[in-house]
Design a protein around this motif. Sequence first.
Motif, mmCIF file in Angstrom:
data_model
loop_
_atom_site.group_PDB
_atom_site.id
_atom_site.type_symbol
_atom_site.label_atom_id
_atom_site.label_comp_id
_atom_site.label_asym_id
_atom_site.label_seq_id
_atom_site.Cartn_x
_atom_site.Cartn_y
_atom_site.Cartn_z
ATOM 1 N N GLY A 65 0.810 -1.311 0.141
ATOM 2 C CA GLY A 65 0.258 0.302 0.078
ATOM 3 C C GLY A 65 0.520 0.691 -0.019
ATOM 4 N N ARG A 66 2.324 0.773 0.534
ATOM 5 C CA ARG A 66 2.853 2.711 0.061
ATOM 6 C C ARG A 66 3.336 2.961 -1.164
ATOM 7 N NH1 ARG A 66 5.785 3.345 4.662
ATOM 8 N NH2 ARG A 66 6.154 5.284 4.020
ATOM 9 N N GLN A 67 3.883 3.923 -1.521
ATOM 10 C CA GLN A 67 4.179 4.606 -2.472
ATOM 11 C C GLN A 67 5.142 5.539 -2.671
ATOM 12 O OE1 GLN A 67 0.259 6.529 -3.272
ATOM 13 N NE2 GLN A 67 -0.138 4.679 -5.450
ATOM 14 N N LEU A 68 6.669 5.505 -3.731
ATOM 15 C CA LEU A 68 7.033 6.913 -3.729
ATOM 16 C C LEU A 68 6.897 8.083 -3.674
ATOM 17 C CD1 LEU A 68 10.082 7.149 -3.201
ATOM 18 C CD2 LEU A 68 10.880 6.817 -5.628
ATOM 19 N N ASN A 69 6.970 8.812 -3.464
ATOM 20 C CA ASN A 69 5.783 11.001 -3.722
ATOM 21 C C ASN A 69 6.169 11.105 -5.272
ATOM 22 O OD1 ASN A 69 4.178 12.102 -3.039
ATOM 23 N ND2 ASN A 69 5.539 13.129 -1.350
ATOM 24 N N THR A 70 5.382 11.816 -6.025
ATOM 25 C CA THR A 70 6.086 11.990 -7.177
ATOM 26 C C THR A 70 7.114 13.193 -6.612
ATOM 27 O OG1 THR A 70 4.994 14.043 -6.558
ATOM 28 C CG2 THR A 70 3.445 12.616 -7.785
ATOM 29 N N PRO A 71 8.232 13.416 -7.807
ATOM 30 C CA PRO A 71 9.934 14.586 -8.011
ATOM 31 C C PRO A 71 9.034 15.677 -7.212
ATOM 32 C CG PRO A 71 9.637 13.113 -9.672
ATOM 33 C CD PRO A 71 8.166 12.577 -9.301
ATOM 34 N N PRO B 77 8.709 -2.197 7.825
ATOM 35 C CA PRO B 77 10.542 -3.605 7.737
ATOM 36 C C PRO B 77 10.930 -3.517 6.478
ATOM 37 C CG PRO B 77 9.063 -4.522 8.375
ATOM 38 C CD PRO B 77 8.070 -3.272 8.160
ATOM 39 N N ALA B 78 10.372 -3.658 5.026
ATOM 40 C CA ALA B 78 10.279 -3.976 3.818
ATOM 41 C C ALA B 78 11.526 -3.626 3.381
ATOM 42 C CB ALA B 78 9.587 -5.104 2.790
ATOM 43 N N LEU B 79 10.745 -1.801 3.725
ATOM 44 C CA LEU B 79 11.650 -0.310 3.287
ATOM 45 C C LEU B 79 12.872 -0.485 3.891
ATOM 46 C CD1 LEU B 79 7.612 1.263 2.428
ATOM 47 C CD2 LEU B 79 9.477 0.441 0.245
ATOM 48 N N ALA B 80 12.702 -0.036 5.411
ATOM 49 C CA ALA B 80 13.346 0.266 5.989
ATOM 50 C C ALA B 80 14.806 -0.271 5.288
ATOM 51 C CB ALA B 80 13.104 -0.051 7.431
ATOM 52 N N ALA B 81 14.499 -1.801 4.613
ATOM 53 C CA ALA B 81 15.937 -2.414 4.613
ATOM 54 C C ALA B 81 16.585 -2.155 3.282
ATOM 55 C CB ALA B 81 15.290 -3.578 4.445
ATOM 56 N N LEU B 82 15.370 -1.881 2.447
ATOM 57 C CA LEU B 82 16.298 -1.277 1.016
ATOM 58 C C LEU B 82 16.278 -0.032 1.389
ATOM 59 C CD1 LEU B 82 12.555 -2.228 -0.576
ATOM 60 C CD2 LEU B 82 14.918 -3.073 -1.157
ATOM 61 N N ALA B 83 15.765 0.847 1.685
ATOM 62 C CA ALA B 83 16.320 2.334 2.079
ATOM 63 C C ALA B 83 18.175 2.199 3.072
ATOM 64 C CB ALA B 83 15.536 3.130 3.472
ATOM 65 N N GLY B 84 18.425 1.198 4.606
ATOM 66 C CA GLY B 84 19.891 0.961 4.063
ATOM 67 C C GLY B 84 20.337 0.871 3.289
ATOM 68 N N GLN B 85 20.009 -0.218 2.609
ATOM 69 C CA GLN B 85 21.368 0.000 2.116
ATOM 70 C C GLN B 85 21.273 0.727 0.860
ATOM 71 O OE1 GLN B 85 19.334 -3.864 -0.999
ATOM 72 N NE2 GLN B 85 19.314 -5.043 1.744
ATOM 73 N N ALA B 86 20.460 1.559 -0.158
ATOM 74 C CA ALA B 86 20.083 2.436 -0.443
ATOM 75 C C ALA B 86 21.468 3.890 -0.133
ATOM 76 C CB ALA B 86 19.208 2.787 -1.513
ATOM 77 N N LEU B 87 20.457 3.971 1.439
ATOM 78 C CA LEU B 87 21.558 5.339 2.070
ATOM 79 C C LEU B 87 22.869 4.391 2.952
ATOM 80 C CD1 LEU B 87 18.286 6.209 4.048
ATOM 81 C CD2 LEU B 87 19.840 7.734 1.864
ATOM 82 N N ALA B 88 23.573 3.582 2.651
ATOM 83 C CA ALA B 88 24.715 3.342 2.886
ATOM 84 C C ALA B 88 26.024 4.032 2.465
ATOM 85 C CB ALA B 88 25.147 1.419 2.480
ATOM 86 N N ALA C 242 -0.899 15.835 -6.027
ATOM 87 C CA ALA C 242 -1.064 14.070 -5.827
ATOM 88 C C ALA C 242 0.437 13.686 -4.681
ATOM 89 C CB ALA C 242 -0.709 13.629 -7.243
ATOM 90 N N SER C 243 -0.109 12.902 -3.867
ATOM 91 C CA SER C 243 1.115 12.836 -3.021
ATOM 92 C C SER C 243 0.840 11.180 -1.913
ATOM 93 C CB SER C 243 1.116 13.552 -1.664
ATOM 94 O OG SER C 243 0.673 15.167 -2.224
ATOM 95 N N ALA C 244 1.613 10.278 -1.302
ATOM 96 C CA ALA C 244 1.656 9.486 -1.204
ATOM 97 C C ALA C 244 1.020 9.494 -0.039
ATOM 98 C CB ALA C 244 3.070 8.950 -1.418
ATOM 99 N N VAL C 245 -0.505 8.811 0.042
ATOM 100 C CA VAL C 245 -0.371 9.339 1.443
ATOM 101 C C VAL C 245 -0.522 7.531 2.934
ATOM 102 C CG1 VAL C 245 -2.456 8.232 2.576
ATOM 103 C CG2 VAL C 245 -3.060 9.005 0.550
ATOM 104 N N LEU C 246 0.511 8.432 3.958
ATOM 105 C CA LEU C 246 1.184 7.105 4.634
ATOM 106 C C LEU C 246 0.034 6.972 5.549
ATOM 107 C CD1 LEU C 246 3.977 9.902 5.385
ATOM 108 C CD2 LEU C 246 3.977 7.731 3.450
ATOM 109 N N PRO C 247 0.523 5.860 6.138
ATOM 110 C CA PRO C 247 -0.725 4.991 7.096
ATOM 111 C C PRO C 247 0.223 6.123 8.627
ATOM 112 C CG PRO C 247 1.726 3.401 6.803
ATOM 113 C CD PRO C 247 1.746 4.987 5.753
#
Length: 216
Positions: free
Chosen positions: A60-66, A112-123, A201-206
């Motif tokens: 249900g998550r989305q990456l916001n528009t630029p 958790p899945a997004l946090a794992a991806l972010a952790g790798q990308a932000l290393a 248009a913006s990604a809705v956060l839970p």
Amino acid sequence: MSEQNFDEMRRMMVASQLRTTGVNNPRVLAAMGAVPRERFVPADRAELAYADTLIPLGNGRQLNTPMSFGRLLSEAGPQPVDRALLIGAATGYAAAVLDRLVASVVAVEEDPALAALAGQALAGTGVKLVEGPLERGYERGGPYDLILIDGAVEFVPDAIVEQLDGNGRLAAALIDGGVARLSVGRKAGGGFGMVSLSDAASAVLPGFAKPRVFSF
């Protein structure tokens, strides 16, 4: 798709999606023009990295528009000395951009899945990534000069406003009548208020559903 293709798409994003829609902060434009957004998008959707659209990330998550992210960041006026809190890190793109603009960044993500991806990308960056409920922010790292909620929320909890410094700024898309409105606010004299800028248009956060008021 080649790196050269992505570089050209990034330049076009800045020229046609950002500069034409009120993203006029030179430092924000430079940072968004430098961060390779394709590295923060699922591989099977890489061709959408620079499209003016919300990108599905799963659960249900989305990456916001630029444009939505860039306008919020531009209006928030990030300064080199700012201590910043990013709420809704997703895959880490917004944190990577913000890291180029301020003194320190704490980024919160609850999936958790997004946090794992972010952790790798932000290393290798200076971003401190925290896994936890978005609506709680991260009090231990505050107070913050700037809080950016990278997405749409029905309201901003007091617990997050309280994490702002005495003259801190906050930017978010506020949902009003089903419409997301890019908004910025400032804490001053013990009070806090937000001003709407434009619909986007913006990604809705839970976690940010406004408490329902029951009447009889």
